[in-house]
Design an enzyme around this catalytic site. Structure first.
Site, PDB file in Angstrom:
ATOM      1  N   HIS A 112      28.118 -38.654  27.783  1.00  7.95           N
ATOM      2  CA  HIS A 112      26.699 -38.463  27.498  1.00  7.95           C
ATOM      3  C   HIS A 112      26.155 -39.502  26.525  1.00  7.95           C
ATOM      4  O   HIS A 112      24.944 -39.655  26.385  1.00  7.95           O
ATOM      5  CB  HIS A 112      26.416 -37.031  27.011  1.00  7.95           C
ATOM      6  CG  HIS A 112      26.814 -36.740  25.603  1.00  7.95           C
ATOM      7  ND1 HIS A 112      27.988 -36.084  25.270  1.00  7.95           N
ATOM      8  CD2 HIS A 112      26.192 -36.975  24.423  1.00  7.95           C
ATOM      9  CE1 HIS A 112      28.055 -35.933  23.960  1.00  7.95           C
ATOM     10  NE2 HIS A 112      26.966 -36.468  23.413  1.00  7.95           N
ATOM     11  N   ASP A 142      33.102 -35.234  30.126  1.00  8.24           N
ATOM     12  CA  ASP A 142      32.253 -35.881  29.121  1.00  8.24           C
ATOM     13  C   ASP A 142      32.990 -37.026  28.425  1.00  8.24           C
ATOM     14  O   ASP A 142      32.866 -37.208  27.209  1.00  8.24           O
ATOM     15  CB  ASP A 142      31.748 -34.872  28.095  1.00  8.24           C
ATOM     16  CG  ASP A 142      30.551 -35.420  27.293  1.00  8.24           C
ATOM     17  OD1 ASP A 142      29.984 -36.456  27.711  1.00  8.24           O
ATOM     18  OD2 ASP A 142      30.207 -34.817  26.265  1.00  8.24           O
ATOM     19  N   SER A 220      29.029 -38.094  18.187  1.00  8.99           N
ATOM     20  CA  SER A 220      29.477 -38.003  19.576  1.00  8.99           C
ATOM     21  C   SER A 220      30.331 -39.194  19.947  1.00  8.99           C
ATOM     22  O   SER A 220      29.945 -40.347  19.762  1.00  8.99           O
ATOM     23  CB  SER A 220      28.273 -37.950  20.524  1.00  8.99           C
ATOM     24  OG  SER A 220      27.658 -36.703  20.519  1.00  8.99           O
TER      25      SER A 220
END
Length: 386
Positions: A112, A142, A220
């Site tokens: 992402h 992911d 992230s």
């Protein structure tokens, strides 16, 4: 790049291999197949012991940082311009983190983080910035791999540990660029194991690691490190609706990282096995009240999938037992390839361990009798629907 927000729920959403499972603490929740929010499920079962280093000793937090920070990078992604109705438009930019995977310039981050990227740049520990290309990405886990053409002198690969040996209570460190503040360190413990996160394509990421180490927007794709300075996870999501750290963060486990990264580097893609069902755990304690046997009931069978072609039947009703809602009337899977199953998670793992094109033997209960059928698994679709 923002972490994917989530919230804890007793209801479990769509799962890997289109298995959707229910496995709460003393309760079972049947699957649903679309949700705007990430869900997690509790299964706190520690496995093994912490991976030892050569001297089998834990490092201080400062030592972990000094050993690891040069292997952590800040990633800046530029997306396609947003066109204004008044003409013109700016190309949105976002930031995330990643870590150097090998000396060839491969870097692991979240899918992402780089999704929709028109250009990607990587900033290293010494301030040098290099353009990167996306080698491949896998929305089902992911994870993504990007690559830079940078001198080996600044590439400091991090060792990847064995997430199967992580225990609840182990000390952990997160390094990344929250809010663009590169090389930020936070520390905490492993709060729980075997959580489930909703992937960008609505399937489920298994065996996620829950931590109370502060994780915020920009973390992230950055590493979660154990006390030996090894990567045991990639930070991916936070719980809560505030958008900030509340002490409940989740990381993709390193054993998943190793498997997916190697496939992406080799071929640029990952193919997952696919059965095509939504399921719910039927525990022994409620099976008789549902006129079923204990096992994994098929709550949904998607048309055209391997499960449908094999003639497996989905639930036809619902019943509440002791305050929990269960599907009824569906086939109950009790074994895969001769291995007994007690939970939906076990079925999920059995399918996820296979490859598209593999044939599995499925034993199921229907109308008071046990049956066995062979099912040839397909390639998982790009996203979950239905």
């Amino acid at each position: 790049m923002k972490l994917r927000p989530g919230r804890i729920s007793t209801f479990i959403m769509a799962l890997v291999a289109t298995l959707a499972i229910g496995a709460g603490a003393g309760a079972v929740a049947y699957s649903t197949f679309s949700s705007p929010d990430t869900k997690t499920v509790v299964r706190e079962v520690p496995v093994g012991n912490s991976e030892p280093t050569a001297n089998n000793s834990a490092l201080s937090i400062g030592d972990i940082y000094q050993r690891s920070y040069k292997g952590v990078v800040e990633i800046t992604v530029t997306s396609a311009p947003v066109i204004s109705p008044f003409g013109g438009g700016e190309a949105p930019k976002a930031q995330g983190s990643g870590f150097v995977y090998d000396s060839r310039g491969n870097i692991v981050t979240n899918e992402h983080v780089v999704d929709g990227a028109k250009s990607v740049s990587v900033r290293f520990w010494n301030g040098d910035t290099y353009k990167a290309t996306v080698v491949g990405s896998d929305p089902s886990t992911d994870l993504a791999v990007i690559k830079v053409d940078a001198p080996e002198s600044i590439l400091r690969p991090l060792a990847v540990g064995d997430s199967a040996k992580v225990l609840v209570g182990d000390g952990v460190v997160a390094i990344g660029s929250p809010f663009g503040l590169e090389e930020t360190l936070t520390s905490g413990i492993v709060s729980a194991l075997h959580r489930q996160m909703e992937a960008p394509n609505k399937f489920t990421i298994n065996d996620s690691i829950q931590t109370d180490a502060a994780i915020n927007h920009g973390n992230s794709g950055g590493p979660l490190l154990n006390a030996q300075g090894e990567v045991i996870g990639v930070n991916a999501q936070i719980a809560g609706n505030t958008g900030g750290n509340v002490g409940v963060g989740f990381a993709i486990p390193s054993n998943t990282i190793s498997s997916i990264a190697s496939q992406l580097i080799a071929s640029g893609k990952v193919e997952h096995a696919y059965l095509g069902v939504g399921v719910a755990t039927i525990p022994e304690s409620v099976a008789s009240n549902l006129n079923l046997v204990a096992g994994v009931e098929l709550d949904k069978v998607t048309s055209g999938t391997p499960a449908a072609k094999a003639g497996l039947h989905a639930a036809t009703g619902r019943k509440t037992v002791e305050g929990d809602l269960y599907p009824t009337g569906g086939d109950v899977i009790t074994e895969v390839d001769g291995q007994k199953l007690a939970t939906a998670e076990q079925l999920q793992r059995a399918i996820d361990a296979k490859h598209p094109g593999d044939t599995v033997s499925i034993t199921y209960w229907r109308d008071g009798k046990s049956h066995t059928t062979d099912v040839t698994l397909a390639i998982r679709p790009s996203s979950l629907s239905g």
